[in-house]
Motif scaffolding. Sequence first.
Motif, PDB file in Angstrom:
ATOM      1  N   VAL A   1       8.942  -2.459  10.621  1.00  0.00           N
ATOM      2  CA  VAL A   1       8.739  -1.029  10.881  1.00  0.00           C
ATOM      3  C   VAL A   1       7.297  -0.611  10.621  1.00  0.00           C
ATOM      4  O   VAL A   1       6.762   0.260  11.318  1.00  0.00           O
ATOM      5  CB  VAL A   1       9.711  -0.172  10.045  1.00  0.00           C
ATOM      6  CG1 VAL A   1       9.414  -0.280   8.549  1.00  0.00           C
ATOM      7  CG2 VAL A   1       9.657   1.278  10.483  1.00  0.00           C
ATOM      8  N   GLU A   2       6.641  -1.246   9.638  1.00  0.00           N
ATOM      9  CA  GLU A   2       5.259  -0.870   9.348  1.00  0.00           C
ATOM     10  C   GLU A   2       4.377  -1.089  10.579  1.00  0.00           C
ATOM     11  O   GLU A   2       3.566  -0.229  10.934  1.00  0.00           O
ATOM     12  CB  GLU A   2       4.686  -1.684   8.183  1.00  0.00           C
ATOM     13  CG  GLU A   2       5.532  -1.696   6.928  1.00  0.00           C
ATOM     14  CD  GLU A   2       6.406  -2.926   6.839  1.00  0.00           C
ATOM     15  OE1 GLU A   2       6.174  -3.750   5.937  1.00  0.00           O
ATOM     16  OE2 GLU A   2       7.310  -3.069   7.682  1.00  0.00           O
ATOM     17  N   GLU A   3       4.540  -2.248  11.226  1.00  0.00           N
ATOM     18  CA  GLU A   3       3.745  -2.543  12.428  1.00  0.00           C
ATOM     19  C   GLU A   3       4.098  -1.578  13.569  1.00  0.00           C
ATOM     20  O   GLU A   3       3.209  -1.119  14.294  1.00  0.00           O
ATOM     21  CB  GLU A   3       3.982  -3.984  12.882  1.00  0.00           C
ATOM     22  CG  GLU A   3       3.405  -5.037  11.954  1.00  0.00           C
ATOM     23  CD  GLU A   3       4.333  -5.391  10.804  1.00  0.00           C
ATOM     24  OE1 GLU A   3       5.378  -4.706  10.640  1.00  0.00           O
ATOM     25  OE2 GLU A   3       4.021  -6.344  10.072  1.00  0.00           O
ATOM     26  N   THR A   4       5.369  -1.253  13.697  1.00  0.00           N
ATOM     27  CA  THR A   4       5.807  -0.321  14.745  1.00  0.00           C
ATOM     28  C   THR A   4       5.154   1.046  14.571  1.00  0.00           C
ATOM     29  O   THR A   4       4.631   1.635  15.527  1.00  0.00           O
ATOM     30  CB  THR A   4       7.338  -0.178  14.730  1.00  0.00           C
ATOM     31  OG1 THR A   4       7.932  -1.449  14.965  1.00  0.00           O
ATOM     32  CG2 THR A   4       7.813   0.806  15.788  1.00  0.00           C
ATOM     33  N   LEU A   5       5.177   1.550  13.336  1.00  0.00           N
ATOM     34  CA  LEU A   5       4.614   2.873  13.081  1.00  0.00           C
ATOM     35  C   LEU A   5       3.095   2.856  13.180  1.00  0.00           C
ATOM     36  O   LEU A   5       2.488   3.815  13.685  1.00  0.00           O
ATOM     37  CB  LEU A   5       5.052   3.373  11.705  1.00  0.00           C
ATOM     38  CG  LEU A   5       6.562   3.529  11.495  1.00  0.00           C
ATOM     39  CD1 LEU A   5       6.856   4.175  10.152  1.00  0.00           C
ATOM     40  CD2 LEU A   5       7.199   4.325  12.616  1.00  0.00           C
TER      41      LEU A   5
ATOM     42  N   SER B   1       0.826  -1.204   0.000  1.00  0.00           N
ATOM     43  CA  SER B   1       0.000   0.000   0.000  1.00  0.00           C
ATOM     44  C   SER B   1       0.865   1.261   0.000  1.00  0.00           C
ATOM     45  O   SER B   1       0.584   2.226  -0.728  1.00  0.00           O
ATOM     46  CB  SER B   1      -0.927  -0.003   1.218  1.00  0.00           C
ATOM     47  OG  SER B   1      -1.652   1.199   1.316  1.00  0.00           O
ATOM     48  N   ILE B   2       1.925   1.258   0.801  1.00  0.00           N
ATOM     49  CA  ILE B   2       2.820   2.422   0.875  1.00  0.00           C
ATOM     50  C   ILE B   2       3.517   2.641  -0.456  1.00  0.00           C
ATOM     51  O   ILE B   2       3.559   3.764  -0.983  1.00  0.00           O
ATOM     52  CB  ILE B   2       3.854   2.232   2.001  1.00  0.00           C
ATOM     53  CG1 ILE B   2       3.165   2.269   3.374  1.00  0.00           C
ATOM     54  CG2 ILE B   2       4.946   3.308   1.925  1.00  0.00           C
ATOM     55  CD1 ILE B   2       4.062   1.824   4.521  1.00  0.00           C
TER      56      ILE B   2
ATOM     57  N   LEU C   1      -1.568   6.127   7.710  1.00  0.00           N
ATOM     58  CA  LEU C   1      -2.763   6.588   8.425  1.00  0.00           C
ATOM     59  C   LEU C   1      -4.001   5.820   7.973  1.00  0.00           C
ATOM     60  O   LEU C   1      -4.842   5.436   8.799  1.00  0.00           O
ATOM     61  CB  LEU C   1      -2.970   8.091   8.192  1.00  0.00           C
ATOM     62  CG  LEU C   1      -2.009   9.041   8.896  1.00  0.00           C
ATOM     63  CD1 LEU C   1      -2.242  10.471   8.433  1.00  0.00           C
ATOM     64  CD2 LEU C   1      -2.154   8.950  10.422  1.00  0.00           C
ATOM     65  N   ARG C   2      -4.124   5.588   6.672  1.00  0.00           N
ATOM     66  CA  ARG C   2      -5.268   4.824   6.165  1.00  0.00           C
ATOM     67  C   ARG C   2      -5.289   3.431   6.769  1.00  0.00           C
ATOM     68  O   ARG C   2      -6.343   2.917   7.157  1.00  0.00           O
ATOM     69  CB  ARG C   2      -5.198   4.734   4.635  1.00  0.00           C
ATOM     70  CG  ARG C   2      -5.598   5.997   3.904  1.00  0.00           C
ATOM     71  CD  ARG C   2      -5.561   5.787   2.390  1.00  0.00           C
ATOM     72  NE  ARG C   2      -6.028   6.958   1.679  1.00  0.00           N
ATOM     73  CZ  ARG C   2      -5.268   7.982   1.330  1.00  0.00           C
ATOM     74  NH1 ARG C   2      -3.974   7.973   1.624  1.00  0.00           N
ATOM     75  NH2 ARG C   2      -5.772   9.021   0.699  1.00  0.00           N
ATOM     76  N   GLU C   3      -4.118   2.812   6.830  1.00  0.00           N
ATOM     77  CA  GLU C   3      -4.039   1.453   7.388  1.00  0.00           C
ATOM     78  C   GLU C   3      -4.335   1.465   8.882  1.00  0.00           C
ATOM     79  O   GLU C   3      -4.974   0.541   9.399  1.00  0.00           O
ATOM     80  CB  GLU C   3      -2.649   0.875   7.128  1.00  0.00           C
ATOM     81  CG  GLU C   3      -2.328   0.631   5.659  1.00  0.00           C
ATOM     82  CD  GLU C   3      -3.236  -0.383   5.011  1.00  0.00           C
ATOM     83  OE1 GLU C   3      -3.687  -1.318   5.700  1.00  0.00           O
ATOM     84  OE2 GLU C   3      -3.506  -0.273   3.800  1.00  0.00           O
TER      85      GLU C   3
END
Length: 210
Positions: free
Chosen positions: A58-62, A34-35, A201-203
């Motif tokens: 990092v995606e899960e962290t953010l 998605s990013i 933010l969407r996720e």
Amino acid sequence: MYNYIENPQEIERQSFKIIHSEMKNTELEPIKLSIIKRVIHTTTDFDYEDILLFKEKVEETLLNAMKKGCMIVTDTEMIKAGISKPLAKELNITMHSFVGTEEAYHMAKEKGITRSMAAVDIALDLPQDKLFVIGNAPTALYRILEKKQLNNVRGVIGVPVGFVGAKESKEALWESNIPSIISQGRKGGSTVAVAIVNALLREAVKAIEE
């Protein structure tokens, strides 16, 4: 008469359909995909499929930081303006750019540093959990890396664009232990930073609504 699509939702739908069909690899984790798609949509540059790098998990962290309402600190007003206000509000996220403040101006003059570096110092003094989003100033990335106390920094999106220091600062961030997303080389910029943040933010909103 000209024949063209007028509906903005249909334009976006077809754009992402084209992006998906032209990507070399769509077998990625959904959030990462998605990013990358959002950045390609913003830039029309498929190089980002190769040059966007993600630290492990990092995606899960953010996402977790966003779901908890972290502060987003940007190095330009342009990035701050481009981030979706409705999505940020839904997550109780506040957004700040300290570069243009009088405090940053006076601190930079007194210490002999850039205002971007002073803005990092100001942000780090605040107690809230924060996500740094850097799309313009390599000196801001270096300043973050120089600091020893980063306990309330949940991650850094480091995508400054340029010929002087941009590539090197991102390489230094990548070699650190800070959760981060970077763009390799000279490419990047405020629009890329905004695209990454808005995709996240969407996720995050989607996750809390499920």
